[in-house]
Structures are given as C-alpha cells and as structure tokens.
Design an enzyme around this catalytic site. Structure first.
Site, mmCIF file in Angstrom:
data_model
loop_
_atom_site.group_PDB
_atom_site.id
_atom_site.type_symbol
_atom_site.label_atom_id
_atom_site.label_comp_id
_atom_site.label_asym_id
_atom_site.label_seq_id
_atom_site.Cartn_x
_atom_site.Cartn_y
_atom_site.Cartn_z
ATOM 1 N N HIS A 58 33.356 43.598 39.501
ATOM 2 C CA HIS A 58 33.279 42.111 39.386
ATOM 3 C C HIS A 58 34.301 41.650 40.704
ATOM 4 C CE1 HIS A 58 37.100 43.980 37.643
ATOM 5 N NE2 HIS A 58 37.640 42.902 38.085
ATOM 6 N N HIS A 73 36.529 37.552 44.315
ATOM 7 C CA HIS A 73 36.327 37.902 42.761
ATOM 8 C C HIS A 73 35.000 37.089 42.267
ATOM 9 C CE1 HIS A 73 37.572 38.617 38.838
ATOM 10 N NE2 HIS A 73 38.819 39.206 39.372
#
Length: 151
Positions: A58, A73
């Site tokens: 992620h 992110h």
C-alpha cells in the site's frame, strides 16, 4: 539541483491538507501534494528515478541519487487490507525510472472496503520551503509534475 516529482497515479491533484489523516494533512511526515485517483485498476508509478527504499503493498518510498526521498501512500488505512488487491512489480533495493510501474491496485476496490483512495505524495525529511511549483488542483495523468524539490 531541482528534482521534479511526478504523479504516481492519474486523477485530481489536491492540497495535502485534504488528506483524511492528520499524519499526512498536517505534514508530519513531510510536505507534498495529494492525488484523488480516478478510474479502476491501474498502476501506481515511481514519482522519481532512484532506489526503492521502502516497499509495502500500500506504500513505497523512492530515494533519489541526489538525496531526497518521496513517499507514495496508496489510500488511507489501506495497510488494513494486508496487501489484498495490490500487486508489486519491483523489490526493495531495485533501481527504478520515473514513471516505472511499482504497484498495480484498484482505487474503486479500496473505496468498496470503506477506505479513502486518496494518495499522499510526500517529500521526506525536507522543509516545506524547498518545495516549489505545487500542483494542488486540476486533472493530472500518471507522470505529470506535482511539485519540485530544490537543493
């Protein structure tokens, strides 16, 4: 020396303050810009050329040879997905080119789990006054400039 930082995904550029997480919105990890991705499955690409310093499904960090490192992110709280729906294309320590695919993911799928798909793009260990040309609104394609970092 100026390092241009490209968007890792296509979508709408937004001020970092719009990220629904105080760690990012208050620039605790560093200054930057956010991108609200549009569309379904796609690749998140390297924002700069350099070395993959950190790699999670992620999130990832690319460190430039000149020193600055950039964190991408993919969504907020997406660590809770435990990698589900993310496909990695590189390994930690790999050299990557700007625009090279790092992770394939699906922002729509992230949202279906109740998480925000917004993508903070953050310059690590850099003072905010070293960022210039911040793109905080409008449509961007993956690879389009989001901001630059001055020496």
């Amino acid at each position: 020396m100026t390092l241009e930082v490209g968007s890792p995904v296509g979508g709408l550029a937004a001020p970092i303050a719009e990220v629904p997480d105080p760690v990012f919105s208050q620039a605790m990890v560093g200054p930057g810009v956010a991108v609200k991705p549009e569309g379904g499955s796609g690749d998140a690409v390297a924002p700069i050329a350099g070395t993959v310093a950190t790699l999670h499904p992620h999130a990832f960090v690319v460190a430039s040879p000149e020193g600055p490192a950039v964190l991408v992110h993919l969504g907020i709280d997406t660590v809770k997905l435990k990698g589900e729906g993310f496909t990695l294309h590189v390994a930690k320590g790999d050299q990557v080119a700007a625009g090279q695919p790092i992770v394939t993911w699906n922002p729509t799928e992230v949202e279906s789990h109740g998480y925000s798909s917004i993508c903070p793009v953050v310059a690590l260990d850099i003072a905010a006054d070293r960022l210039a040309d911040l793109r905080e609104d409008g449509q961007v394609d993956a690879g389009d400039p989001l901001f630059s970092i001055s020496a």
